[in-house]
Motif scaffolding. Structure first.
Motif, PDB file in Angstrom:
ATOM      1  N   ARG A 104      42.105  58.738  19.081  1.00  0.00           N
ATOM      2  CA  ARG A 104      41.308  57.518  19.069  1.00  0.00           C
ATOM      3  C   ARG A 104      39.890  57.780  19.543  1.00  0.00           C
ATOM      4  NH1 ARG A 104      42.842  52.874  23.268  1.00  0.00           N
ATOM      5  NH2 ARG A 104      41.516  54.151  24.572  1.00  0.00           N
ATOM      6  N   ALA A 105      38.982  56.981  19.024  1.00  0.00           N
ATOM      7  CA  ALA A 105      37.607  56.953  19.522  1.00  0.00           C
ATOM      8  C   ALA A 105      37.258  55.497  19.770  1.00  0.00           C
ATOM      9  CB  ALA A 105      36.652  57.558  18.501  1.00  0.00           C
ATOM     10  N   ALA A 106      36.503  55.246  20.815  1.00  0.00           N
ATOM     11  CA  ALA A 106      36.000  53.898  21.101  1.00  0.00           C
ATOM     12  C   ALA A 106      34.493  54.014  21.256  1.00  0.00           C
ATOM     13  CB  ALA A 106      36.633  53.337  22.360  1.00  0.00           C
ATOM     14  N   LEU A 107      33.783  53.228  20.451  1.00  0.00           N
ATOM     15  CA  LEU A 107      32.332  53.319  20.424  1.00  0.00           C
ATOM     16  C   LEU A 107      31.698  51.977  20.725  1.00  0.00           C
ATOM     17  CD1 LEU A 107      32.290  55.205  17.040  1.00  0.00           C
ATOM     18  CD2 LEU A 107      31.807  56.236  19.245  1.00  0.00           C
ATOM     19  N   GLY A 108      30.643  51.996  21.504  1.00  0.00           N
ATOM     20  CA  GLY A 108      29.843  50.802  21.733  1.00  0.00           C
ATOM     21  C   GLY A 108      28.803  50.696  20.634  1.00  0.00           C
ATOM     22  N   VAL A 109      28.723  49.522  20.025  1.00  0.00           N
ATOM     23  CA  VAL A 109      27.756  49.303  18.946  1.00  0.00           C
ATOM     24  C   VAL A 109      26.953  48.042  19.243  1.00  0.00           C
ATOM     25  CG1 VAL A 109      29.151  50.486  17.211  1.00  0.00           C
ATOM     26  CG2 VAL A 109      29.419  48.026  17.527  1.00  0.00           C
ATOM     27  N   LYS A 110      25.794  47.954  18.652  1.00  0.00           N
ATOM     28  CA  LYS A 110      24.916  46.814  18.898  1.00  0.00           C
ATOM     29  C   LYS A 110      25.478  45.517  18.337  1.00  0.00           C
ATOM     30  CE  LYS A 110      20.265  45.108  18.187  1.00  0.00           C
ATOM     31  NZ  LYS A 110      18.978  45.318  17.556  1.00  0.00           N
ATOM     32  N   GLU A 111      25.963  45.555  17.090  1.00  0.00           N
ATOM     33  CA  GLU A 111      26.521  44.350  16.481  1.00  0.00           C
ATOM     34  C   GLU A 111      27.499  44.728  15.386  1.00  0.00           C
ATOM     35  OE1 GLU A 111      23.585  41.912  14.412  1.00  0.00           O
ATOM     36  OE2 GLU A 111      22.261  43.638  14.352  1.00  0.00           O
ATOM     37  N   LEU A 112      28.320  43.746  15.004  1.00  0.00           N
ATOM     38  CA  LEU A 112      29.325  43.926  13.966  1.00  0.00           C
ATOM     39  C   LEU A 112      29.249  42.762  12.986  1.00  0.00           C
ATOM     40  CD1 LEU A 112      32.246  45.113  16.257  1.00  0.00           C
ATOM     41  CD2 LEU A 112      31.138  46.478  14.479  1.00  0.00           C
ATOM     42  N   PRO A 113      29.839  42.911  11.796  1.00  0.00           N
ATOM     43  CA  PRO A 113      29.783  41.829  10.815  1.00  0.00           C
ATOM     44  C   PRO A 113      30.317  40.503  11.362  1.00  0.00           C
ATOM     45  CG  PRO A 113      30.675  43.816   9.817  1.00  0.00           C
ATOM     46  CD  PRO A 113      30.573  44.077  11.290  1.00  0.00           C
ATOM     47  N   LYS A 114      29.708  39.428  10.931  1.00  0.00           N
ATOM     48  CA  LYS A 114      30.100  38.058  11.271  1.00  0.00           C
ATOM     49  C   LYS A 114      30.057  37.779  12.775  1.00  0.00           C
ATOM     50  CE  LYS A 114      32.296  36.808   7.090  1.00  0.00           C
ATOM     51  NZ  LYS A 114      31.743  35.637   6.500  1.00  0.00           N
ATOM     52  N   GLY A 115      29.361  38.623  13.541  1.00  0.00           N
ATOM     53  CA  GLY A 115      29.190  38.398  14.963  1.00  0.00           C
ATOM     54  C   GLY A 115      30.420  38.656  15.815  1.00  0.00           C
ATOM     55  N   VAL A 116      31.415  39.391  15.263  1.00  0.00           N
ATOM     56  CA  VAL A 116      32.632  39.662  16.032  1.00  0.00           C
ATOM     57  C   VAL A 116      32.368  40.690  17.117  1.00  0.00           C
ATOM     58  CG1 VAL A 116      34.152  39.065  14.103  1.00  0.00           C
ATOM     59  CG2 VAL A 116      33.446  41.452  14.431  1.00  0.00           C
ATOM     60  N   GLY A 117      33.310  40.802  18.039  1.00  0.00           N
ATOM     61  CA  GLY A 117      33.170  41.741  19.143  1.00  0.00           C
ATOM     62  C   GLY A 117      33.914  43.047  18.956  1.00  0.00           C
ATOM     63  N   VAL A 118      34.756  43.135  17.907  1.00  0.00           N
ATOM     64  CA  VAL A 118      35.561  44.343  17.713  1.00  0.00           C
ATOM     65  C   VAL A 118      35.820  44.577  16.222  1.00  0.00           C
ATOM     66  CG1 VAL A 118      37.750  43.092  18.008  1.00  0.00           C
ATOM     67  CG2 VAL A 118      37.673  45.553  18.438  1.00  0.00           C
ATOM     68  N   GLU A 119      35.827  45.839  15.845  1.00  0.00           N
ATOM     69  CA  GLU A 119      36.229  46.272  14.510  1.00  0.00           C
ATOM     70  C   GLU A 119      37.004  47.567  14.684  1.00  0.00           C
ATOM     71  OE1 GLU A 119      34.443  47.450  10.088  1.00  0.00           O
ATOM     72  OE2 GLU A 119      33.080  46.667  11.613  1.00  0.00           O
ATOM     73  N   MET A 120      38.014  47.775  13.839  1.00  0.00           N
ATOM     74  CA  MET A 120      38.788  49.015  13.884  1.00  0.00           C
ATOM     75  C   MET A 120      39.041  49.519  12.475  1.00  0.00           C
ATOM     76  SD  MET A 120      41.708  48.185  16.709  1.00  0.00           S
ATOM     77  CE  MET A 120      41.354  46.986  17.989  1.00  0.00           C
ATOM     78  N   ASP A 121      39.022  50.853  12.339  1.00  0.00           N
ATOM     79  CA  ASP A 121      39.449  51.507  11.110  1.00  0.00           C
ATOM     80  C   ASP A 121      40.317  52.694  11.505  1.00  0.00           C
ATOM     81  OD1 ASP A 121      37.828  53.698  11.782  1.00  0.00           O
ATOM     82  OD2 ASP A 121      36.349  53.312  10.246  1.00  0.00           O
ATOM     83  N   GLY A 122      40.886  53.367  10.518  1.00  0.00           N
ATOM     84  CA  GLY A 122      41.728  54.479  10.882  1.00  0.00           C
ATOM     85  C   GLY A 122      42.206  55.274   9.700  1.00  0.00           C
ATOM     86  N   ILE A 123      43.024  56.273  10.011  1.00  0.00           N
ATOM     87  CA  ILE A 123      43.639  57.148   9.017  1.00  0.00           C
ATOM     88  C   ILE A 123      45.137  57.116   9.271  1.00  0.00           C
ATOM     89  CG2 ILE A 123      43.814  59.483   8.109  1.00  0.00           C
ATOM     90  CD1 ILE A 123      40.914  59.908   9.141  1.00  0.00           C
TER      91      ILE A 123
END
Length: 127
Positions: A104-123
């Protein structure tokens, strides 16, 4: 090797030029999921905890459409607009995964689509 597009109406429909997931061989590349409710395509209400649960529900739906499950995720990427929510992600993630946990990786980002606080993707590995 051929590519198979994975799609389900149990997860939010793509809101851009991407597929929910792409399967190549036994590997499934999961696109980022945010806290959209599939039936309404609106962000779930209730704050970051509700968002995290919705993201895991959305990922579960795509994994199942690909013929797998969350447990078969080999690599999970988590994007947070506020890294102080990291402990909350860990706590909720433990409700959806059993050991051995995925890489796993957890990254701090400035913003995400639709103003949400979290997004996840994976393999996802189906073997």
């Amino acid at each position: 090797m051929s590519r198979e597009i994975i799609a389900t109406d149990k997860a939010p429909q793509a809101i851009g030029t991407y597929s929910q997931a792409v399967k190549v061989g036994h590997t499934v590349y999961l696109s980022g999921q945010i806290a959209l409710v599939p039936e309404t395509m609106e962000v779930i209400e209730g704050g970051i905890e509700a968002e995290i649960h919705q993201v895991f529900k959305n990922l579960t739906a795509v994994c199942e459409a690909a013929g797998g499950s969350l447990q078969q995720i080999a690599k999970l990427n988590i994007f947070l607009t506020d890294l102080s929510n990291f402990a909350t992600v860990n706590s909720i993630m433990a409700q959806y995964f059993e050991q051995p946990y995925p890489a796993r990786a957890a990254l701090g980002v400035k913003e995400l689509p639709k103003g949400v606080g979290v997004e996840m993707d994976g393999i996802l590995e189906l073997v």
